[in-house]
Design a protein around this motif. Structure first.
Motif, short mmCIF file in Angstrom:
data_model
loop_
_atom_site.label_atom_id
_atom_site.label_comp_id
_atom_site.label_asym_id
_atom_site.label_seq_id
_atom_site.Cartn_x
_atom_site.Cartn_y
_atom_site.Cartn_z
N GLY A 153 0.80 -1.22 0.00
CA GLY A 153 0.00 0.00 0.00
C GLY A 153 0.83 1.26 0.00
N ALA A 154 2.00 1.22 -0.65
CA ALA A 154 2.87 2.40 -0.73
C ALA A 154 2.52 3.23 -1.95
CB ALA A 154 4.33 1.95 -0.80
N MET A 155 2.72 4.55 -1.85
CA MET A 155 2.50 5.40 -3.02
C MET A 155 3.53 5.06 -4.09
SD MET A 155 1.39 9.23 -1.81
CE MET A 155 1.90 9.89 -3.40
N PHE A 156 3.07 5.03 -5.33
CA PHE A 156 3.92 4.61 -6.43
C PHE A 156 5.21 5.43 -6.52
CE2 PHE A 156 5.15 5.55 -10.85
CZ PHE A 156 5.63 4.30 -11.22
N ASN A 157 5.11 6.74 -6.34
CA ASN A 157 6.30 7.57 -6.57
C ASN A 157 7.34 7.46 -5.46
OD1 ASN A 157 4.91 9.08 -4.63
ND2 ASN A 157 5.53 11.04 -5.50
N THR A 158 7.02 6.75 -4.35
CA THR A 158 8.03 6.56 -3.32
C THR A 158 9.13 5.61 -3.76
OG1 THR A 158 6.81 4.74 -2.27
CG2 THR A 158 6.35 6.99 -1.48
N ALA A 159 8.86 4.79 -4.79
CA ALA A 159 9.88 3.85 -5.27
C ALA A 159 11.11 4.61 -5.76
CB ALA A 159 9.31 2.98 -6.38
N TYR A 160 10.89 5.64 -6.57
CA TYR A 160 12.02 6.44 -7.08
C TYR A 160 12.66 7.23 -5.95
CZ TYR A 160 14.62 9.95 -9.71
OH TYR A 160 15.61 10.78 -10.18
N GLU A 161 11.83 7.80 -5.09
CA GLU A 161 12.34 8.63 -4.00
C GLU A 161 13.27 7.84 -3.09
OE1 GLU A 161 10.52 11.75 -0.66
OE2 GLU A 161 9.19 10.56 -1.93
N LEU A 162 12.94 6.57 -2.84
CA LEU A 162 13.73 5.76 -1.91
C LEU A 162 14.85 4.99 -2.60
CD1 LEU A 162 10.88 4.25 0.33
CD2 LEU A 162 12.44 6.13 0.89
N GLY A 163 14.59 4.51 -3.81
CA GLY A 163 15.55 3.61 -4.46
C GLY A 163 16.02 4.02 -5.83
N GLY A 164 15.64 5.23 -6.28
CA GLY A 164 16.12 5.73 -7.55
C GLY A 164 15.58 4.98 -8.76
N PRO A 165 16.24 5.12 -9.92
CA PRO A 165 15.76 4.52 -11.16
C PRO A 165 15.57 3.01 -11.09
CG PRO A 165 17.46 6.13 -11.65
CD PRO A 165 17.44 5.98 -10.15
N VAL A 166 16.48 2.31 -10.42
CA VAL A 166 16.39 0.85 -10.35
C VAL A 166 15.09 0.43 -9.66
CG1 VAL A 166 17.40 -1.23 -9.31
CG2 VAL A 166 18.87 0.46 -10.43
N CYS A 167 14.75 1.09 -8.55
CA CYS A 167 13.53 0.73 -7.83
C CYS A 167 12.29 1.17 -8.60
CB CYS A 167 13.54 1.34 -6.44
SG CYS A 167 12.38 0.54 -5.30
N ALA A 168 12.39 2.28 -9.33
CA ALA A 168 11.26 2.70 -10.16
C ALA A 168 10.96 1.65 -11.21
CB ALA A 168 11.57 4.04 -10.83
N VAL A 169 12.00 1.14 -11.88
CA VAL A 169 11.80 0.12 -12.90
C VAL A 169 11.24 -1.16 -12.28
CG1 VAL A 169 12.99 -1.42 -14.53
CG2 VAL A 169 13.55 1.02 -14.48
N LYS A 170 11.82 -1.58 -11.15
CA LYS A 170 11.37 -2.83 -10.54
C LYS A 170 9.92 -2.72 -10.08
CE LYS A 170 12.67 -6.51 -7.37
NZ LYS A 170 13.67 -7.04 -6.42
N THR A 171 9.52 -1.55 -9.57
CA THR A 171 8.15 -1.36 -9.11
C THR A 171 7.18 -1.37 -10.28
OG1 THR A 171 8.91 -0.11 -7.17
CG2 THR A 171 6.61 0.17 -7.83
N VAL A 172 7.56 -0.73 -11.39
CA VAL A 172 6.71 -0.72 -12.58
C VAL A 172 6.55 -2.14 -13.13
CG1 VAL A 172 6.56 0.01 -15.00
CG2 VAL A 172 7.10 1.67 -13.22
N GLU A 173 7.65 -2.89 -13.17
CA GLU A 173 7.56 -4.26 -13.67
C GLU A 173 6.72 -5.14 -12.75
OE1 GLU A 173 11.66 -4.55 -16.32
OE2 GLU A 173 11.63 -5.46 -14.31
N SER A 174 6.81 -4.89 -11.43
CA SER A 174 5.98 -5.64 -10.49
C SER A 174 4.50 -5.30 -10.65
CB SER A 174 6.44 -5.33 -9.06
OG SER A 174 5.60 -5.94 -8.10
N LEU A 175 4.22 -4.03 -10.90
CA LEU A 175 2.84 -3.58 -11.05
C LEU A 175 2.22 -4.07 -12.35
CD1 LEU A 175 0.43 -1.65 -10.27
CD2 LEU A 175 1.70 0.16 -11.48
N THR A 176 3.01 -4.06 -13.43
CA THR A 176 2.47 -4.31 -14.77
C THR A 176 2.72 -5.72 -15.29
OG1 THR A 176 4.50 -3.59 -15.91
CG2 THR A 176 2.89 -1.89 -15.33
N GLY A 177 3.76 -6.38 -14.80
CA GLY A 177 4.16 -7.66 -15.38
C GLY A 177 4.81 -7.51 -16.73
#
Length: 345
Positions: A153-177
């Motif tokens: 239940g985390a806000m989507f944009n916290t992925a980049y804020e906490l983990g930068g580009p790598v976490c943004a990509v991993k979160t998008v791939e987890s969300l979308t498959g």
């Protein structure tokens, strides 16, 4: 005359979609003419992150592609491609505060678009993911070592804020498959420089905008915006009815199209000084994955869009619903969201 006008319109739209490739191709020629200095400088502007190295095999599989019967027949890539495009909004420093970036430290990514290019590169789909979407944020590796903590239940944009580009990509791939083949990050301050280098952009708004936080005040109608104003339009939210992130996304889609139209209307190849200024602003605003971190690779991507007509580009927002836990947040609207992502695999 009507037929001629229609053809000119189609040609103009194609020029708009090839614009980035033309700018970078021109930069290559400029670099050659300047004994390589310009090429070296522009190439050095581009920052990169090794996404593949950081994530390894812990991600969606690449789609199986059928090789062309005659590989040498096409000088540019034509396969289907998925790119994650983020707008990075630094909130620190006096310059960014003057541009409406706020007064908190660090950098955020409030703009996220998955760009899907169909096989053949003759059609594209751009899907925005609202920053307020609540997601299952995975644990991500950090450049300094260690990992971020997974969160539900985390806000989507916290992925980049906490983990930068790598976490943004991993979160998008987890969300979308969906596997992201490439990553492109555009720094918002650099975006303002790019708009100024192009002489501004023309955008039509359907509503009045009165937003002190983004420093933007516009009546409904058509406006020619400079870089600071265009950046304000990309950021504005609280000046819109209800402060909706979804309404901001609609404005961002208009701004992207306006930028392409401005590039296509400007004869950059006939003006080397302006071409260099635009290419310098463009490359200076980019962070990419290591597969796109050179002028040659970016130019190849731009050239591959030569047959893509603007009429075949869809701009969408991921289907969402108000979150049951918080009416100010949203969640993916299933099964519609899953069906959309399935169509892009």
């Amino acid at each position: 005359m009507a037929a001629r006008g229609g053809q000119e319109g189609r040609d103009g739209r194609r020029r708009g979609l090839k614009a980035a490739g033309l700018v970078l191709t021109g930069a290559l020629l400029l670099g050659a003419g300047a004994a390589g200095w310009a090429y070296w400088h522009l190439n050095g502007n581009i920052k990169s992150v090794d996404i593949n190295g950081a994530l390894g095999d812990d991600r969606p599989a690449r789609p199986v592609t059928v090789p062309s019967a005659s590989p040498s027949a096409s000088p540019v890539p034509t396969g289907a491609l998925n790119l994650l495009v983020l707008g990075s909004d630094s909130r620190s420093g006096e310059e960014n505060r003057e541009l409406g970036g706020g007064d908190s430290g660090g950098a955020r990514s409030d703009t996220a678009m998955v760009v899907h290019l169909d096989a053949g590169r003759t059609a594209a789909t751009v899907v925005s993911i609202p920053r307020d979407t609540l997601v299952e944020r995975p644990s991500c590796p950090l450049p300094s070592g260690g990992t971020t903590r997974a969160a539900s239940g985390a806000m989507f944009n916290t992925a980049y804020e906490l983990g930068g580009p790598v976490c943004a990509v991993k979160t998008v791939e987890s969300l979308t498959g969906v596997r992201m083949d490439h990553y492109v990050e555009v720094d918002f301050a650099g975006f303002a420089d790019l708009v100024d280098a192009l002489g501004g952009v023309t955008v039509t708004t359907d509503v009045d905008i009165d937003d002190d936080k983004s420093h933007l005040h516009l009546d409904a109608g058509t406006h020619h915006l400079d870089g600071t104003e265009a950046l304000g339009l990309a950021r504005t939210r609280y000046g819109l009815a209800g402060g909706s992130d979804l309404a901001r996304i609609e404005l961002q889609h208009k701004l992207v199209k306006a930028l392409l139209q401005q590039i296509s209307a400007t004869d950059l190849l006939a003006d080397p000084a302006r071409l260099y200024q635009v290419a310098d602003a463009l490359t200076g605003s980019l962070t990419t994955d290591t597969g796109l971190d050179s002028l040659g690779e970016l130019t190849n991507l731009g050239r591959s869009l030569g047959d893509l007509d603007a009429d075949d580009v869809r701009t969408l927002t991921m289907p969402v619903l108000p979150a049951p836990s918080d009416p100010n947040r949203v969640v993916a609207d299933q099964p519609d969201a899953a069906e959309l992502w399935e169509s892009l695999r």
